[in-house]
Scaffold this active site. Sequence first.
Site, PDB file in Angstrom:
ATOM      1  N   CYS A  25      17.823 -29.638  38.571  1.00  0.00           N
ATOM      2  CA  CYS A  25      17.969 -30.493  37.380  1.00  0.00           C
ATOM      3  C   CYS A  25      19.102 -31.510  37.492  1.00  0.00           C
ATOM      4  CB  CYS A  25      18.128 -29.638  36.127  1.00  0.00           C
ATOM      5  SG  CYS A  25      16.635 -28.715  35.728  1.00  0.00           S
ATOM      6  N   HIS A  75      10.390 -41.390  25.563  1.00  0.00           N
ATOM      7  CA  HIS A  75      10.288 -42.257  26.744  1.00  0.00           C
ATOM      8  C   HIS A  75      11.610 -42.954  27.085  1.00  0.00           C
ATOM      9  CE1 HIS A  75       6.047 -41.396  26.291  1.00  0.00           C
ATOM     10  NE2 HIS A  75       5.927 -41.739  27.563  1.00  0.00           N
ATOM     11  N   GLU A 136      11.676 -27.309  26.074  1.00  0.00           N
ATOM     12  CA  GLU A 136      11.569 -28.294  27.142  1.00  0.00           C
ATOM     13  C   GLU A 136      10.444 -27.948  28.107  1.00  0.00           C
ATOM     14  OE1 GLU A 136      15.491 -28.481  28.985  1.00  0.00           O
ATOM     15  OE2 GLU A 136      14.771 -27.228  30.610  1.00  0.00           O
TER      16      GLU A 136
END
Length: 150
Positions: A25, A75, A136
């Site tokens: 990550c 986005h 998530e």
Amino acid sequence: MSKIRITKQFTFETGHALYGYDGKCRNVHGHSYKLNVTVIGTPISDTDNVKYGMVIDFSDLKKIVNREIVNVFDHATVFNKNTPHVELAKELSDRGHSVLLVDYQPTSEMMVIDFASKIKALLPENIQLHSLRLSETATSYAEWFASDNS
């Protein structure tokens, strides 16, 4: 009158990177987030009120969350403003990408704290934020509860 909890779910796509993290990550990647927003209040008892029987109109809750969270984070790519990712953020922004620089590590845990603060500030006086759940992935989520943060 009884206190009632109502929940509305929101979805948005967001990219991020965890600077200094020791796993995958640390790379820029994204998630299809699901945010469950639960508020608590007493249903409106005034029979002349067009929202009679509602704690809060789901569309009113939707306006708050969309304005403060979904429309901002959807986005977009989120970076901690105190990391070297700011150079990448500037490059992306200069190329027309939506970039958010925040003052925290953009983990689900820290994002849900940020979201709680923003939503609480805009709820009507008689409505309290009860909890948030930010997923998530299908199997990983962070939760915020008012009872843990009073």
